[in-house]
Design a protein around this motif. Structure first.
Motif, PDB file in Angstrom:
ATOM      1  N   UNK A   1      12.401   4.688   6.083  1.00  0.00           N
ATOM      2  CA  UNK A   1      12.941   3.879   7.259  1.00  0.00           C
ATOM      3  C   UNK A   1      13.945   3.190   6.893  1.00  0.00           C
ATOM      4  N   UNK A   2      14.537   3.357   5.557  1.00  0.00           N
ATOM      5  CA  UNK A   2      15.634   2.312   5.279  1.00  0.00           C
ATOM      6  C   UNK A   2      16.533   3.088   4.194  1.00  0.00           C
TER       7      UNK A   2
ATOM      8  N   UNK B   1       0.814  -1.235  -0.110  1.00  0.00           N
ATOM      9  CA  UNK B   1      -0.007  -0.102  -0.029  1.00  0.00           C
ATOM     10  C   UNK B   1       0.905   1.255   0.114  1.00  0.00           C
ATOM     11  N   UNK B   2       0.059   2.335  -0.041  1.00  0.00           N
ATOM     12  CA  UNK B   2       1.093   3.816  -0.310  1.00  0.00           C
ATOM     13  C   UNK B   2       1.641   3.928   1.062  1.00  0.00           C
ATOM     14  N   UNK B   3       1.012   3.584   2.301  1.00  0.00           N
ATOM     15  CA  UNK B   3       1.719   3.823   3.627  1.00  0.00           C
ATOM     16  C   UNK B   3       2.876   3.057   3.650  1.00  0.00           C
ATOM     17  N   UNK B   4       2.898   1.692   3.158  1.00  0.00           N
ATOM     18  CA  UNK B   4       3.891   0.680   3.270  1.00  0.00           C
ATOM     19  C   UNK B   4       4.969   1.253   2.386  1.00  0.00           C
ATOM     20  N   UNK B   5       4.951   1.610   1.140  1.00  0.00           N
ATOM     21  CA  UNK B   5       5.885   2.266   0.487  1.00  0.00           C
ATOM     22  C   UNK B   5       6.345   3.282   0.963  1.00  0.00           C
TER      23      UNK B   5
END
Length: 78
Positions: A43-44, A33-37
């Motif tokens: 965060x990486x 999803x957009x939030x996961x992307x």
């Protein structure tokens, strides 16, 4: 290429002398999803390290200012 997620289920029955272990591979073909992307990007890697350093600096200053204001009102002469 990422390895597929695997799920291990372990069940032990008191009445039986055998333990049952079952493994199932779970593969997901869904797009994140957009939030996961956004989370993965922020965060990486180098950007993630920079965000964590920036967050630490901001947290330091927030705590510093709160301590200063609290100390001012606690030790204020009357």
């Amino acid at each position: 290429m990422q390895p597929p997620d695997s799920s291990v289920h372990y069940s032990r029955w008191d009445d039986s002398s055998q333990d049952q272990v079952s493994m199932a591979a779970v593969s997901s073909t869904e797009e994140p999803s957009c939030c996961q992307r956004i989370s993965r990007k922020l965060c990486s890697g180098k950007l993630g390290v920079a965000m964590k350093v920036l967050g630490g600096v901001v947290l330091f200053w927030v705590i510093f200012i709160l301590g200063y204001v609290t100390g001012y009102y606690v030790h204020k002469c009357k």
